[in-house]
Motif scaffolding. Structure first.
Motif, PDB file in Angstrom:
ATOM      1  N   THR A 118      -2.887   1.435   3.379  1.00  0.00           N
ATOM      2  CA  THR A 118      -2.401   2.649   4.033  1.00  0.00           C
ATOM      3  C   THR A 118      -2.766   2.696   5.515  1.00  0.00           C
ATOM      4  N   GLN A 149       3.769  -0.417   0.559  1.00  0.00           N
ATOM      5  CA  GLN A 149       2.714   0.444   1.089  1.00  0.00           C
ATOM      6  C   GLN A 149       2.804   1.764   0.334  1.00  0.00           C
ATOM      7  N   GLN A 150       1.702   2.196  -0.225  1.00  0.00           N
ATOM      8  CA  GLN A 150       1.729   3.334  -1.137  1.00  0.00           C
ATOM      9  C   GLN A 150       1.658   4.654  -0.385  1.00  0.00           C
ATOM     10  N   THR A 151       2.767   4.934   0.283  1.00  0.00           N
ATOM     11  CA  THR A 151       2.996   6.209   0.957  1.00  0.00           C
ATOM     12  C   THR A 151       4.410   6.647   0.609  1.00  0.00           C
ATOM     13  N   ASP A 152       4.786   7.853   0.985  1.00  0.00           N
ATOM     14  CA  ASP A 152       6.110   8.358   0.615  1.00  0.00           C
ATOM     15  C   ASP A 152       7.104   8.331   1.756  1.00  0.00           C
ATOM     16  N   ASN A 156       5.809   5.450   8.730  1.00  0.00           N
ATOM     17  CA  ASN A 156       4.447   5.209   9.191  1.00  0.00           C
ATOM     18  C   ASN A 156       3.987   3.773   9.014  1.00  0.00           C
ATOM     19  N   THR A 235      -3.597   4.654  -7.010  1.00  0.00           N
ATOM     20  CA  THR A 235      -2.607   5.610  -6.521  1.00  0.00           C
ATOM     21  C   THR A 235      -1.784   6.198  -7.659  1.00  0.00           C
ATOM     22  N   ASP A 329       5.654   4.655  -3.315  1.00  0.00           N
ATOM     23  CA  ASP A 329       5.540   3.513  -2.413  1.00  0.00           C
ATOM     24  C   ASP A 329       6.818   3.454  -1.580  1.00  0.00           C
TER      25      ASP A 329
END
Length: 409
Positions: A118, A149-152, A156, A235, A329
């Motif tokens: 992250t 990448q474990q974001t929504d 970023n 996550t 992700d």
């Protein structure tokens, strides 16, 4: 010449004594009772995937990637022998090399090979892989790779200068590069002047290779809906703790309203407990056997799938079944963007039951058009993928010589 299929493969089962095995089973039973009590009281803070791990870990989606590469090359190059090796298993990889430096191939078998933390840092494994390629003069092929990448959000995703150098070197060494989504293509193309081909995830084309039947005919019946909820890492566990009550309530409401039948698709060993969790909310669910051909045919028989693991979404689309993704992700967004179905990708970080139920109804009302759209995109990607494999197969051909070639002037 050695050709190594380098991917996230099944690990062999550990050998446990009777006492250790009984100890683990008791631990599983105790944690299961505790978590069921937590479901009843809304206290899920201790829910942990580690408590449900068994003697081996198998990610069905990663296995499917390796299977489709092996099947395709067996058709194009039947004399070629592939040696499967797990990512990061350097002793096995070195042992598989031939005695002829410069002739061996390392085929990276797709998946989230470019895994970003992250904070934007790359996995150290990429550097180690590159060092090993340099040391042993390995020829490299990157097949259907993707950025994880474990974001929504994809907005970023950053890569540090040190890691950018590693990425440039890796892409420079690779003889061929294909990727699973346009986001990965755009990012990687910024680090190389080589062609980064958008061919989709290799697993998207496995059902076609196995001749799994699909249909876009209207289905006059009780809806059949597939389910998959991730429970295999920090996550996904945190999101399951956060959302399980809401998932259960929404799925129970949908089943009450439509009388739908739910089918659970287990893509990772620790998910075996999920159907039991859902039943605590009054959700009736049937477990699907988790061998890949059986799973793919069961996906084809659905009216709709609700999937958390990316490859559960990929399996659904591989047989033209509409799908709602519960994204944890950036890879989920890349996949649904590829099909022009961004509205079917929901953030698991900010899950909204009302949006889920509304989207389910829209999809069930629009089956034929959606299946046609999915099929056309999938077939277009398969055409590109087939060309990629044909090109790679030519590059994999060893240099052939005739017995008298050295005597010729």
């Amino acid at each position: 010449m050695a050709t190594i299929l380098y991917g996230a493969l099944a690990k062999p089962p550990s050998r446990l004594g009777v006492a250790e095995r009984l100890k683990r089973e008791l631990k599983h039973a105790l944690h299961l009772r505790r978590d069921f009590r937590g479901l009843q009281t809304g206290q899920l803070a201790t829910l942990d995937y580690c408590n449900y791990g068994r003697h081996q870990s198998t990610n069905i989606g990663d296995q499917a990637i390796s299977d489709v590469i092996a099947l395709t090359l067996a058709t194009l190059r039947p004399e070629l022998s592939l040696t499967p090796v797990n990512w990061g298993d350097y002793p096995a990889l070195r042992q598989s090399l031939s005695a002829s430096p410069g002739n061996d191939w390392l085929l990276v078998a797709g998946g989230g090979y470019v895994f970003l933390q992250t904070d934007g840092q790359l996995s150290d494994r990429l550097r180690r892989d590159l060092e090993l390629c340099d040391k042993h003069q390995l020829k490299l092929a990157l097949v259907g790779i993707g950025i994880n990448q474990q974001t929504d959000t994809t907005n970023n995703v950053l890569i540090s200068e040190r890691d950018a150098s590693t990425l440039r070197d890796l892409l420079q060494r690779s003889s061929v590069i294909s990727v699973r989504d346009a986001f990965t293509q755009q990012v990687l193309q910024g680090y190389t002047d080589k062609d980064v081909l958008l061919a989709g995830d290799p697993a998207l084309h496995l059902a076609s290779k196995l001749a799994i039947s699909t249909s876009d005919a209207p289905r006059d019946r009780t809806p059949r809906i597939g389910l998959n909820l991730p429970f295999h890492g920090p996550t996904s566990t945190a999101l399951l703790r956060q959302n399980l009550q809401a998932y259960g309530a929404a799925l129970h409401k949908l089943q009450t309203q439509t009388n739908c039948r739910y089918f659970y698709f287990q893509h990772y060993d620790t998910e075996a407990v999920i159907p039991s969790f859902l039943r605590q909310f009054g959700v009736t669910v049937t477990r699907v056997p988790n061998d890949i051909p059986t799973m793919l045919q069961a996906y084809a028989d659905l009216d709709l799938h609700i999937g958390g693991m990316l490859h559960s979404c990929i399996f659904a689309h591989s047989v033209d079944t509409p799908c709602i993704g519960l994204a944890y992700d950036v890879k989920h967004h890349g996949f649904f963007d590829l099909f022009g179905l961004t509205e079917h990708c929901m953030s698991a970080f900010h899950f909204n039951p009302d949006v889920l139920l509304r989207t389910v109804r829209q999809i069930l009302d629009d089956q034929t058009e959606l299946r046609t759209k999915i099929r056309r995109t999938r077939q277009d990607l398969q055409t590109v993928s087939d060309r990629f494999f044909a090109s790679m197969a030519v590059k994999l051909a060893p240099t052939l010589s005739t017995p008298d070639s050295k005597a010729r002037p």
